[in-house]
Write a protein that holds these residues in place. Sequence first.
Motif, PDB file in Angstrom:
ATOM      1  N   ARG A  31      -2.800  13.457   9.160  1.00  0.00           N
ATOM      2  CA  ARG A  31      -2.586  12.957   9.355  1.00  0.00           C
ATOM      3  C   ARG A  31      -2.864  11.823   7.277  1.00  0.00           C
ATOM      4  NH1 ARG A  31      -2.968   6.635  11.121  1.00  0.00           N
ATOM      5  NH2 ARG A  31      -2.253   6.407   8.989  1.00  0.00           N
ATOM      6  N   ALA A  62      -2.097  -0.419   2.640  1.00  0.00           N
ATOM      7  CA  ALA A  62      -1.476   0.775   3.011  1.00  0.00           C
ATOM      8  C   ALA A  62      -0.646   1.183   4.134  1.00  0.00           C
ATOM      9  CB  ALA A  62      -3.224   1.678   2.228  1.00  0.00           C
ATOM     10  N   PRO A 113      -3.517   8.608   4.773  1.00  0.00           N
ATOM     11  CA  PRO A 113      -4.631   7.845   4.498  1.00  0.00           C
ATOM     12  C   PRO A 113      -3.885   6.269   5.202  1.00  0.00           C
ATOM     13  CG  PRO A 113      -5.153   8.504   3.313  1.00  0.00           C
ATOM     14  CD  PRO A 113      -4.738   9.350   3.467  1.00  0.00           C
ATOM     15  N   PHE A 114      -2.797   6.749   5.110  1.00  0.00           N
ATOM     16  CA  PHE A 114      -1.668   5.304   5.022  1.00  0.00           C
ATOM     17  C   PHE A 114      -0.573   5.376   6.164  1.00  0.00           C
ATOM     18  CE2 PHE A 114      -1.305   8.132   0.878  1.00  0.00           C
ATOM     19  CZ  PHE A 114      -0.624   8.533   0.821  1.00  0.00           C
ATOM     20  N   ARG A 115      -0.128   4.460   5.773  1.00  0.00           N
ATOM     21  CA  ARG A 115       0.902   4.747   6.728  1.00  0.00           C
ATOM     22  C   ARG A 115       2.569   4.061   6.093  1.00  0.00           C
ATOM     23  NH1 ARG A 115       0.754   0.970  12.265  1.00  0.00           N
ATOM     24  NH2 ARG A 115      -0.802  -0.034  11.658  1.00  0.00           N
ATOM     25  N   GLN A 154      -8.284   5.322  -3.621  1.00  0.00           N
ATOM     26  CA  GLN A 154      -8.146   4.230  -2.962  1.00  0.00           C
ATOM     27  C   GLN A 154      -7.245   2.969  -2.718  1.00  0.00           C
ATOM     28  OE1 GLN A 154     -12.662   3.374  -2.800  1.00  0.00           O
ATOM     29  NE2 GLN A 154     -13.199   5.086  -2.936  1.00  0.00           N
ATOM     30  N   PRO A 155      -6.437   2.552  -1.906  1.00  0.00           N
ATOM     31  CA  PRO A 155      -5.701   1.631  -2.702  1.00  0.00           C
ATOM     32  C   PRO A 155      -5.598   0.513  -3.048  1.00  0.00           C
ATOM     33  CG  PRO A 155      -6.192   1.705  -0.159  1.00  0.00           C
ATOM     34  CD  PRO A 155      -6.795   2.220  -0.772  1.00  0.00           C
ATOM     35  N   GLY A 178      -6.755  -3.596  -0.634  1.00  0.00           N
ATOM     36  CA  GLY A 178      -5.791  -2.563  -0.883  1.00  0.00           C
ATOM     37  C   GLY A 178      -5.528  -2.020   0.989  1.00  0.00           C
ATOM     38  N   ASP A 180     -10.339   5.918   7.501  1.00  0.00           N
ATOM     39  CA  ASP A 180      -9.590   6.138   5.256  1.00  0.00           C
ATOM     40  C   ASP A 180      -8.725   6.416   5.870  1.00  0.00           C
ATOM     41  OD1 ASP A 180     -12.834   5.467   5.262  1.00  0.00           O
ATOM     42  OD2 ASP A 180     -13.178   7.338   4.589  1.00  0.00           O
ATOM     43  N   ASN A 181      -7.097   5.336   5.730  1.00  0.00           N
ATOM     44  CA  ASN A 181      -7.964   3.386   6.038  1.00  0.00           C
ATOM     45  C   ASN A 181      -6.937   3.853   6.899  1.00  0.00           C
ATOM     46  OD1 ASN A 181      -9.167   3.646   3.628  1.00  0.00           O
ATOM     47  ND2 ASN A 181      -8.184   3.807   2.372  1.00  0.00           N
ATOM     48  N   TYR A 182      -7.225   4.210   8.281  1.00  0.00           N
ATOM     49  CA  TYR A 182      -6.499   3.221   9.704  1.00  0.00           C
ATOM     50  C   TYR A 182      -7.034   3.420  10.799  1.00  0.00           C
ATOM     51  CZ  TYR A 182      -6.948   8.520  10.261  1.00  0.00           C
ATOM     52  OH  TYR A 182      -7.722   9.337  10.303  1.00  0.00           O
ATOM     53  N   ILE A 221       3.014   2.052  -2.179  1.00  0.00           N
ATOM     54  CA  ILE A 221       3.836   1.072  -0.693  1.00  0.00           C
ATOM     55  C   ILE A 221       4.144  -0.113  -0.608  1.00  0.00           C
ATOM     56  CG2 ILE A 221       3.103   0.860   1.438  1.00  0.00           C
ATOM     57  CD1 ILE A 221       1.796   3.574   1.914  1.00  0.00           C
ATOM     58  N   VAL A 276      -1.485   4.220  -3.880  1.00  0.00           N
ATOM     59  CA  VAL A 276      -2.337   5.428  -2.559  1.00  0.00           C
ATOM     60  C   VAL A 276      -2.850   6.780  -3.248  1.00  0.00           C
ATOM     61  CG1 VAL A 276      -1.698   3.122  -0.640  1.00  0.00           C
ATOM     62  CG2 VAL A 276      -0.155   5.755  -1.201  1.00  0.00           C
TER      63      VAL A 276
END
Lengths: 175, 584
Positions: free
Chosen positions: B140, A166, B142-144, B276-277, A162, A54-56, B294, B268
């Motif tokens: 990490r 993200a 949960p997004f980048r 949750q995005p 999303g 979540d989420n990658y 983002i 995000v």
Amino acid sequence: MSAPRIVIATLAMSVATIAMGAGSHQGGHGHGVSGGKPGEASEATRTININMHDNYYEPESIDVKAGETVRLVVSNKGSLVHEFNIGTPDMHEARQAEMTMLVQHGVIQGGTLNRGMMEMGNGHSMKQDDPNSMLLEPGGSREVVWKFTGSGDIEFACNVPGHYQAGMYGDVNFN
Amino acid sequence: MKTAFLAGALSLLLPVIGLAGEYNLTVDRVEIDTGDFVKTGIGYNGKSPGPVLRFKEGEKVSINVTNNLEEMTSIHWHGLILPFEQDGVPGISFPGIKPGQTFTYNFPITQSGTYWFHSHSGFQEPDGAYGAIVIEPEGREPFRYDREYVVQLTDKHPHSGDRIMRNLKMMPDYYNREQQTVGEFFSDVSAQGFMNTVKDRLAWGGMRMMKADVEDLQGFTGLINGKGPDQNWTGLFQPGERIRLRFINSSAMTYFDVRIPGLDMTVVQADGNNVQPVSVDEFRIGVAETYDVIVRPRDEKAYTIFAESMGRSGYARATLAPRDGMEAPVPELSKPARLTMADMGGMHGMDHSGMEGMESMDHSTMGEMDHSEMKGMDHAGMQDMDRSGMKGMDHSAMGHGSEMSAGGASDPFYAEGSGLVPTAANGGKFLSYADLKAQKPLYDEREATREIELRLTGNMERYTWSINGVKYEDADPIRLQYGERVRFKFVNETMMTHPMHLHGMWSMLDVGAGQFNPVKHTISVQPGTTVYMETEVDEPGQWAFHCHLSYHAAAGMFRKVIVEGGPESAQAAEADTEKAGGEA
């Protein structure tokens, strides 16, 4: 995992050609770019494991050779429904519109995939039968033998609303 | 928290393995230049806003705060979970920091995300005493993203906070430039003698203010990272990069509607917690809230970050651009929102909530209102009200007057037919609280052990704001038991939006998502609505709980919360603080 899932997976394979035709038409814009196509298991040179969180994704990129057939084992280690979809950024964008609909209709609810709701009656179906896409619930795992036919801007991506935005996508690097 | 406290105490005695950071802040008189005006204010390390404090989850921080003012000060770490003595509220957590004194805060960082800090003394925060906190997570995210910027908003007013409060107390509409017929309206009504009989009832609902009373403080310049619209704060990017924008609303009083024309924003995080995005075109940020989004600008061009106030009386503006000096068009302010009957919390309250002093507001009274009061309202420039809406009032159909809805937009967190429901300028998606789902539940789901109702109340005429009709000075603390899960029911009986902030413990906003309800520290309650949040009472000690609009909090919409029971060490610490308080 469950019987319906296997059926869908089988269905997915059987309609491969039609669906891919649509896919490359949709996203390729005639550049001959697509994610590739389902391959022969006997031609698979190696196995690549891809975990969905979540989420990658882990890893966030894979290296393949043009024309190589690999076995992709995709596991959802997260607590939300995720997709593994191979395509161009344009294909993913088109797919995101479809996925938004799936969420609006309650097919995808956080960590639950309501497969029963994909048949909506009136001849409408939201069956997810593109061979380049798998939708997995938490804990789910599936594999696909995939032939990466060409080079180009190919990503694997989760188009659950999303998630791509993200950052849930990875690059397919052609060596 | 017991372990955290012990660890905190231990860290003072011996060097603990792991991260430990020391930070220094001075509290100073500073000059603030908005581009529209220059004023003296209060800042940190010589500037307002103060620095961005960057912590790491798991770190034990020690922050030396030196008070260079000639008055008491304090710093509250907004949204951080920490021992209550470190929370920085004078009179509740600690005595405050005297002029010339250096106070050292010590606490472990047990969370990650975007937060902020500000003075909790007097009106130092509206005067400029605020800064940002960015906490990097242990694992990490949960997004980048490729780069990140803090985008900290405020509503800088040429007047000092003290002066604003005096003016509001004297004349509550002092700063409401849109509203010009108050005097007229009152003279009309009082001539009829009717007002005297129902004065209190009507005044709390601010019926006289109904059209334009979206903001009670106008005349500010919106700042982003300390820069006014003309000074144009600019964040650089390379096309194709993903940028994380950490929006923080550090305003005294102002809600902002934020958009970046040409860019989707994927939300995000809300209040430092991952959600949750969800991709949106625009979002409304309440006072004291934070939202992380983002964006991915693909073109080699400038984009405007445009934040217009909810009442459209002002805006903040900044730019994302590949090179310094590039600009994109700045949109016009959209049409001001107008409150409708649905936003009159009283309309709900009269029939359903049984507010004190409102029992007699039955249908016959409403009929009376129709004949005299409504005429008065017409005189007050109520041309926006149509007749069908008025009729609706007679039939206790109040709050259901969908015919009064502005543009048909709806959002479950606004009263049905509310004039405040935001719509995206480009017709696209506007974020609702209902879209916010926790990325990962923070607590196991369980039923609340009890419910506490908090009616958000006020008397606009006297500029008093209160909870359950009682202002802070006259109120008993709210007592919670360590280990319980409390469901708070906010009933907004005023016509203003109130961002309610509970210190020290998380507020889980009920959006109907069960375990996935978003975890927040500040919850906006719109006029005429009832909103629920749940709190796991897992932090001992005493905490502040208040409306984060500076002048509402100061006027009394504020409570002390005492958590009874819990780890013995914390109780001992509580006694110590009281002692320290006595010495101050």
